[in-house]
Design an enzyme around this catalytic site. Structure first.
Site, mmCIF file in Angstrom:
data_model
loop_
_atom_site.group_PDB
_atom_site.id
_atom_site.type_symbol
_atom_site.label_atom_id
_atom_site.label_comp_id
_atom_site.label_asym_id
_atom_site.label_seq_id
_atom_site.Cartn_x
_atom_site.Cartn_y
_atom_site.Cartn_z
ATOM 1 N N ASP A 110 58.065 -67.732 69.363
ATOM 2 C CA ASP A 110 58.470 -67.770 67.977
ATOM 3 C C ASP A 110 59.040 -66.384 67.687
ATOM 4 O OD1 ASP A 110 56.998 -69.253 64.989
ATOM 5 O OD2 ASP A 110 58.939 -68.301 65.349
HETATM 6 C C1 GLC Z 1 60.059 -68.638 62.126
HETATM 7 C C2 GLC Z 1 59.338 -69.942 62.356
HETATM 8 C C3 GLC Z 1 59.978 -70.802 63.399
HETATM 9 C C4 GLC Z 1 61.484 -70.590 63.361
HETATM 10 C C5 GLC Z 1 61.758 -69.163 63.807
HETATM 11 C C6 GLC Z 1 63.236 -68.809 63.712
HETATM 12 O O1 GLC Z 1 59.189 -67.598 61.880
HETATM 13 O O2 GLC Z 1 57.944 -69.879 62.628
HETATM 14 O O3 GLC Z 1 59.628 -72.164 63.127
HETATM 15 O O4 GLC Z 1 62.120 -71.518 64.227
HETATM 16 O O5 GLC Z 1 60.994 -68.216 63.099
HETATM 17 O O6 GLC Z 1 63.624 -68.802 62.362
#
Ligand code: GLC
Length: 751
Positions: free
Chosen positions: A230
């Site tokens: 993430d």
């Molecule tokens: C965010 C989310 C994830 C997302 C990523 C990119 O913090 O947790 O679901 O795809 O970052 O935006």
């Protein structure tokens, strides 16, 4: 023919290390001198969010326009994997047009509590329904040559302290509830990528949790794609790489790469491990590049129509007293509530789509009301200003003077948001006050809800009609109007329980935990597994939804009434549309383990079929069950196990409304190594043939007598085997037995 291995071998250590981190916020690293392009990975999941200008984590820069499909919480209520697959394919088409290689979704986390701010992005409280829908989403996206990213792996069920919280969950709960949906999706649809979550699981961050990322995901489930972090979830890059995290996102501006180079050079990180990650990353980069369709375009109108069709299939009719719905030949309709003109159709955070267009419920009602006089009152203010009492008074008077009133209510944007959880599950107080006043003044009132997660509905018993629209995407306005006025017969069913009150929820005392950890003390008893087993009546149960017609269930048949756990079992049931309009019915199959030696929920969803039936038509729902339909996860065995015994197949219109059932005997083929000892109790050995002669001879007459007012059986069964030597010298025993004889009996039992 390109050879990934050869390309990897051509890279220097520095180039390999650079590949294992993003090149920018959204793109992988390109190495032009070696012919390695970059690809863009960006959000999802219910549409494409591609930032047009500079990239940032707060969405400060607008995204390109895209179709905002219904959110996962809404689509899950369609119980239609084929529809989900079509949505995935449409999103894939939009990714092709925008030159995006991987879209970050679906989210397959379980709704442990309705308080979780991101529940709108997740499918269900049930892992079976979650897995089916997530697998379909991935299959659809990837059918277009675009990668999916199954997220957030794993046990990410709250937003509170999401980057650090330690989710403490026992193994059986982990497997049966929080991993099962991911397992189904990985095995069924082979996502190009899996995104690890921010949190810890049992003391280890997901980003460096080798058990999760390698032992379970790869070794057990056979995942061969890329594990991506993430955004900003990684810690020490080498530790994460060793655990199985191939790609850290976004770019760590060289810090991650430097750490990898240092650790390889000092011998603490094997070049082989680095090469594996590099080859996985190169594989999806070139997969995306090879699958890219130059000058791809998509039909915006068709995608909008698909968003409308999906919303129509997902909206749930919760109440329809006296068939107040569908509204027909009403001379006057009072529309109340700011959401009628400013609809909620998605949540806040990384999933927020710049919708290509939005259908407005109020406008669509005017179109559908065919000539009726339609009035509008704001009812409540979205910005907290305005005179609430005055707005309620206006709404009451408008409702009273109309033939029927439609109130649009729901949660404010801030309650359905990434990054924070709710503290209660009430609608805003001013909305509850408005609804109460209006339904008291005008009994012919329907409440339309726009919310991303379950809410308390204190006025539900007084409201003639309730429609749960969830956050159903840019076309939900038209879908709602089509259902209100009968152009569409609603068929959605709840994918999560609506409790009467928050205190009733199974994790009420353990959410969101304290400053460092959250304990999943409710174990496997999540959602209906808890409410049904504990006998706590919800406001609206899992799997519930009404129709404008009625369905009759009959003739449940099983392909056998006794099977081995290695056999499959076919179950079929007839369903007849006994009403006057065509409709769709979601037939659910639950399994009850009637003779389990371990604690199990009274029912678990193991199949569903959605039938489309004309008036008077009879259809057949057929289910194929296998070992996992009956098994629980045996921690000692480290595998799924079926216990020999009686099971009940339950066919329901909802988890609560079981229409038919049939028994089946399932015999296990798993031999569990017995490990009795002298410290086993008589309860443990009561069914062991090798123990029967001794027990019979010792206590043939001692059954049932009370001793000091106690229950003799209970007392005796709790005794340890070794105690029988001494006990056999007392009057309750008819013969003596030595510890050596007891040890011999134990040895016989363990054969
Ligand atoms: C965010 C989310 C994830 C997302 C990523 C990119 O913090 O947790 O679901 O795809 O970052 O935006």
């Amino acid at each position: 023919m390109r050879n990934i291995h050869d390309i990897a071998n051509s890279l220097t250590l520095a180039e390999k290390a650079s590949l294992c981190s993003g090149g920018t916020f959204w793109d992988t690293t390109a190495i032009p001198s070696k012919g390695v392009p970059s690809i863009m990975m960006t959000d999802g999941p219910h549409g494409l969010r591609k930032q047009a200008g500079g990239a940032d984590h707060l969405g400060l820069n607008d995204a390109v326009q895209a179709t905002c499909f219904p959110t996962a919480a809404a689509i899950a209520c369609s119980w239609d994997p084929e529809l989900m697959r079509r949505i995935g394919a449409a999103i894939g088409e939009e990714c092709q047009a925008e030159n995006v290689g991987v879209i970050l979704g679906p989210g397959a986390n379980i709704k442990r509590s309705p308080l979780c701010g991101r529940n709108f992005e997740y499918f269900s409280e049930d892992p079976y329904l979650t897995g089916q829908m997530a697998a379909a989403h991935i299959a659809g996206v990837q059918s277009q040559g675009i990668g999916a990213s199954l997220k957030h792996f794993a046990v990410n069920n709250q937003e509170t302290r999401r980057m650090t919280i330690n989710a403490e969950v026992d193994e059986r709960t982990l497997r049966e509830i929080y991993l099962a949906g991911f397992e189904t999706a990985v095995k069924a649809s082979k996502p190009w990528t899996v995104m690890c979550a921010y949190n810890q699981v049992n003391g280890e961050f997901c980003a460096q949790n080798k058990r999760l990322l390698t032992s379970i995901l790869r070794d057990e489930w056979g995942f061969d794609g890329v594990v991506v972090s993430d955004w900003f979830a990684t810690r020490e890059r080498d530790d994460c790489l060793k655990a199985g995290l191939d790609l850290e996102m976004p770019t760590s501006v060289g810090v991650g790469a430097a750490k990898i180079i240092e650790q390889v050079n000092n011998g603490s990180l094997s070049i082989n491990m680095l090469d594996k990650a590099v080859e996985r990353i190169l594989t999806i980069v070139f997969k995306a590049v090879d699958a890219h369709k130059q000058n791809a375009a998509y039909d915006k109108d068709a995608h909008h129509a698909l968003a409308c069709e999906t919303a129509s299939e997902s909206i749930v009719l919760l109440k329809n007293d006296n068939n107040i719905l569908p509204i027909n030949n009403s001379a006057s309709v009072a529309v109340v509530g700011a959401f009628a003109k400013s609809p909620r159709y998605q949540g806040a955070g990384s999933s927020r789509i710049n919708a290509s267009r939005v259908s407005i419920p109020y406008d669509e009602i005017i179109n559908a009301a065919s000539g009726a006089n339609v009035t509008y009152c704001e009812g409540y203010s979205l910005d907290g200003k305005g005179d609430a009492a005055q707005m309620i008074s206006e709404a009451v008077s408008a409702a009273k003077s109309a033939h029927v009133c439609i109130i649009f209510a729901g949660l404010p944007d801030s309650d359905d948001s990434e990054g924070k959880d709710r503290e209660h599950v009430r609608l805003p107080d001013d909305q509850n006050a408005l609804i109460d006043a209006v339904i008291t003044a005008q009994p012919r009132t329907i409440v339309v809800l726009m919310n991303g997660s379950a809410v308390e509905l204190p006025w539900a018993d007084k409201s003639a009609g309730i429609l749960e629209a969830y956050l159903a995407g840019q076309a939900s306005g038209k879908a709602i109007a089509d259902i209100l006025f009968g152009a569409v017969n609603p068929s959605g069913k709840l994918a999560e329980t609506f409790p009467v009150k928050l205190n009733d929820t199974p994790c009420y005392l353990n959410f969101p935990g304290d400053a460092s950890r959250v304990e999943y003390r409710e174990g496997i008893f999540v959602g209906y597994r808890y409410y049904d087993t504990a006998g706590i009546k919800p406001r609206f149960p899992f799997g519930f939804g009404l129709s404008y017609t009625m369905f009759e269930y009959s003739d449940i048949t099983l392909s056998a009434n006794e099977i081995l756990d290695t056999d499959s079992l076919t179950v079929s049931v007839k369903v007849k549309n006994i009403g006057s309009v065509a409709g769709k019915e979601i037939v659910q199959l639950y399994v009850n383990d009637a003779e389990s030696s371990v604690l199990r929920p009274c029912k678990e969803l193991k199949g569903f079929v959605k039938l489309t039936l004309q008036p008077g038509e009879t259809g057949k729902a057929t289910f194929i069950l296998n070992k996992r339909s009956f098994a629980f996860y045996d921690k000692a065995l480290k595998d799924w196990r079926v216990e020999t015994g009686l099971f009940n197949i339950l066919i329901g219109a909802s988890s609560e409304d079981i229409r038919l059932s049939a028994p089946v005997q399932v015999n296990t083929t798993t031999s569990v190594k017995k490990c009795f000892t002298l410290d086993s109790t008589l309860y443990d050995i009561r069914n062991e043939p090798a123990a029967a002669p001794l027990l019979q001879s010792l206590f043939s007459s001692a059954q049932g007598e009370t001793m000091l007012g106690m229950d003799a059986d209970a007392v005796m069964l709790s005794i340890k085997v070794r105690s029988l030597a001494a006990l056999s010298m007392t009057p309750i025993s008819e013969r003596s037995v030595t510890i050596e004889q007891l040890a011999a009996m134990v040895e016989e039992m363990n054969k």
